[in-house]
Design a protein around this motif. Structure first.
Motif, PDB file in Angstrom:
ATOM      1  N   ALA A 124       0.643  -1.246   0.031  1.00 39.72           N
ATOM      2  CA  ALA A 124      -0.159  -0.114   0.117  1.00 39.72           C
ATOM      3  C   ALA A 124       1.104   1.304  -0.007  1.00 39.72           C
ATOM      4  O   ALA A 124       0.675   2.289  -0.732  1.00 39.72           O
ATOM      5  CB  ALA A 124      -0.998  -0.001   1.183  1.00 39.72           C
ATOM      6  N   GLU A 125       1.848   1.145   0.857  1.00 40.96           N
ATOM      7  CA  GLU A 125       2.912   2.201   0.673  1.00 40.96           C
ATOM      8  C   GLU A 125       3.603   2.386  -0.606  1.00 40.96           C
ATOM      9  O   GLU A 125       3.747   3.644  -0.853  1.00 40.96           O
ATOM     10  CB  GLU A 125       3.766   2.055   1.874  1.00 40.96           C
ATOM     11  CG  GLU A 125       4.928   3.328   2.164  1.00 40.96           C
ATOM     12  CD  GLU A 125       5.762   3.178   3.366  1.00 40.96           C
ATOM     13  OE1 GLU A 125       6.669   4.064   3.367  1.00 40.96           O
ATOM     14  OE2 GLU A 125       5.394   2.222   4.071  1.00 40.96           O
ATOM     15  N   GLN A 126       3.933   1.432  -1.056  1.00 40.72           N
ATOM     16  CA  GLN A 126       4.801   1.457  -2.188  1.00 40.72           C
ATOM     17  C   GLN A 126       3.937   2.066  -3.314  1.00 40.72           C
ATOM     18  O   GLN A 126       4.453   2.700  -4.397  1.00 40.72           O
ATOM     19  CB  GLN A 126       5.349   0.139  -2.497  1.00 40.72           C
ATOM     20  CG  GLN A 126       6.091  -0.046  -3.971  1.00 40.72           C
ATOM     21  CD  GLN A 126       6.467  -1.676  -4.226  1.00 40.72           C
ATOM     22  OE1 GLN A 126       6.417  -2.472  -3.502  1.00 40.72           O
ATOM     23  NE2 GLN A 126       6.668  -1.900  -5.460  1.00 40.72           N
ATOM     24  N   PHE A 127       2.547   1.654  -3.540  1.00 41.75           N
ATOM     25  CA  PHE A 127       1.905   2.191  -4.716  1.00 41.75           C
ATOM     26  C   PHE A 127       0.993   3.241  -4.323  1.00 41.75           C
ATOM     27  O   PHE A 127       0.091   3.727  -5.230  1.00 41.75           O
ATOM     28  CB  PHE A 127       0.855   0.895  -5.259  1.00 41.75           C
ATOM     29  CG  PHE A 127       1.881  -0.082  -5.786  1.00 41.75           C
ATOM     30  CD1 PHE A 127       2.266  -0.060  -7.115  1.00 41.75           C
ATOM     31  CD2 PHE A 127       2.081  -1.356  -5.179  1.00 41.75           C
ATOM     32  CE1 PHE A 127       2.935  -1.035  -7.877  1.00 41.75           C
ATOM     33  CE2 PHE A 127       2.747  -2.306  -6.042  1.00 41.75           C
ATOM     34  CZ  PHE A 127       3.208  -2.253  -7.131  1.00 41.75           C
ATOM     35  N   THR A 128       1.088   3.710  -3.120  1.00 38.74           N
ATOM     36  CA  THR A 128       0.261   4.788  -2.822  1.00 38.74           C
ATOM     37  C   THR A 128      -1.012   4.710  -2.825  1.00 38.74           C
ATOM     38  O   THR A 128      -1.794   5.539  -3.381  1.00 38.74           O
ATOM     39  CB  THR A 128       0.726   6.083  -3.271  1.00 38.74           C
ATOM     40  OG1 THR A 128       2.211   6.197  -3.500  1.00 38.74           O
ATOM     41  CG2 THR A 128       0.477   7.209  -2.485  1.00 38.74           C
ATOM     42  N   VAL A 129      -1.695   3.478  -2.325  1.00 39.48           N
ATOM     43  CA  VAL A 129      -3.098   3.058  -2.651  1.00 39.48           C
ATOM     44  C   VAL A 129      -3.592   2.650  -1.118  1.00 39.48           C
ATOM     45  O   VAL A 129      -2.736   2.508  -0.088  1.00 39.48           O
ATOM     46  CB  VAL A 129      -3.298   2.023  -3.451  1.00 39.48           C
ATOM     47  CG1 VAL A 129      -2.932   2.696  -4.924  1.00 39.48           C
ATOM     48  CG2 VAL A 129      -2.633   0.729  -3.292  1.00 39.48           C
ATOM     49  N   SER A 130      -4.666   2.334  -0.921  1.00 45.83           N
ATOM     50  CA  SER A 130      -5.496   1.764   0.397  1.00 45.83           C
ATOM     51  C   SER A 130      -5.024   0.349   0.495  1.00 45.83           C
ATOM     52  O   SER A 130      -4.738  -0.235  -0.632  1.00 45.83           O
ATOM     53  CB  SER A 130      -6.806   2.111   0.385  1.00 45.83           C
ATOM     54  OG  SER A 130      -7.761   1.386  -0.617  1.00 45.83           O
TER      55      SER A 130
END
Length: 237
Positions: free
Chosen positions: A22-28
């Motif tokens: 989630a942090e890597q792709f900046t998504v939930s």
């Protein structure tokens, strides 16, 4: 999928956890879970609670209307129970005679609980079975397996692990070409003698103790089996 195809996440490796992705792709995290479901449905990864998400293939499996299975680990075999539905046909306690002992790879006179089932693809309107499976569970666990089997969705190997408190460390698998027998033709909705794959899986604890065996018959037009082989790194001198 691109990272897996490029080799950044090799087959057999574990993907980063949901928080990291989630942090890597900046998504939930909900988006990550949806993506994982897509990867799992395509056969690229397998998922198991408390064991992580394992890479099983580098590209989506192509299924010709049947069921494709990619196996590279014990967890991938266990995933089969999550992706399909089990319809139990009969349950019986048996003692191996000479013929059955040869089929299972054990000594005659051993007691087993035999659970015979049809496996279906969820949502298949035709209700055409993928396979017929006879699972033989060591008689030591027969009582508890009978009590808990109706509420257990996964393959019975995971139930035996829960009951015994031990983990299977090896599955020995043998595949051969057979014809659908006359007695299985009707439940499998297949013609007697039709081409099929016979798969035997022996489940072993670390002590080399075999506690479960499954014998499955897969009609050829409904099942394909995928295995990835890699070359070991050998230093050339």
């Amino acid at each position: 999928m691109q990272a897996i195809a490029d080799g950044r996440h090799p087959v057999g490796s574990l993907l980063p956890n949901e928080f990291e992705l989630a942090e890597q792709f900046t998504v939930s995290r909900s988006t990550i879970r949806a993506a994982m479901r897509e990867l799992q449905a395509s056969g690229i990864v397998s998922r198991k609670r408390n064991a992580g998400t394992r890479v099983e293939a580098v590209a989506p499996l192509q299924s010709g209307g049947g069921f494709s299975q990619s196996l590279g680990s014990i967890e991938a075999v266990q995933q089969f129970g999550v992706e399909t539905e089990r319809h139990v046909q009969r349950v019986a306690e048996v003692v191996t005679d000479e013929q059955l002992a040869r089929a299972l790879g054990c000594q005659p006179g051993r007691r087993w609980l035999r659970i015979s089932s049809l496996r279906m693809i969820p949502g298949d309107a035709t209700k055409t079975p993928i396979c017929w499976t006879d699972v033989y569970v060591d008689g030591t666990f027969a009582g508890e397996v009978r009590t808990r089997m109706d509420s257990h969705r996964d393959i019975f190997g995971t139930l035996v692990e829960k009951i015994s408190g031990r983990r299977f460390v090896e599955i020995r698998q043998d595949i051969s070409a057979v014809g659908v027998s006359a007695d299985l033709a009707s439940p499998l909705k297949a013609l007697p003698g039709a081409y099929a794959l016979s798969i035997r899986r022996q489940y072993l604890f670390s002590s080399n103790e075999m506690a479960e065996v499954s014998l499955s018959i897969h009609p050829a037009d409904r099942y394909s089996y995928s295995m990835r082989l890699t070359r070991q790194q050998v230093e050339i001198t």
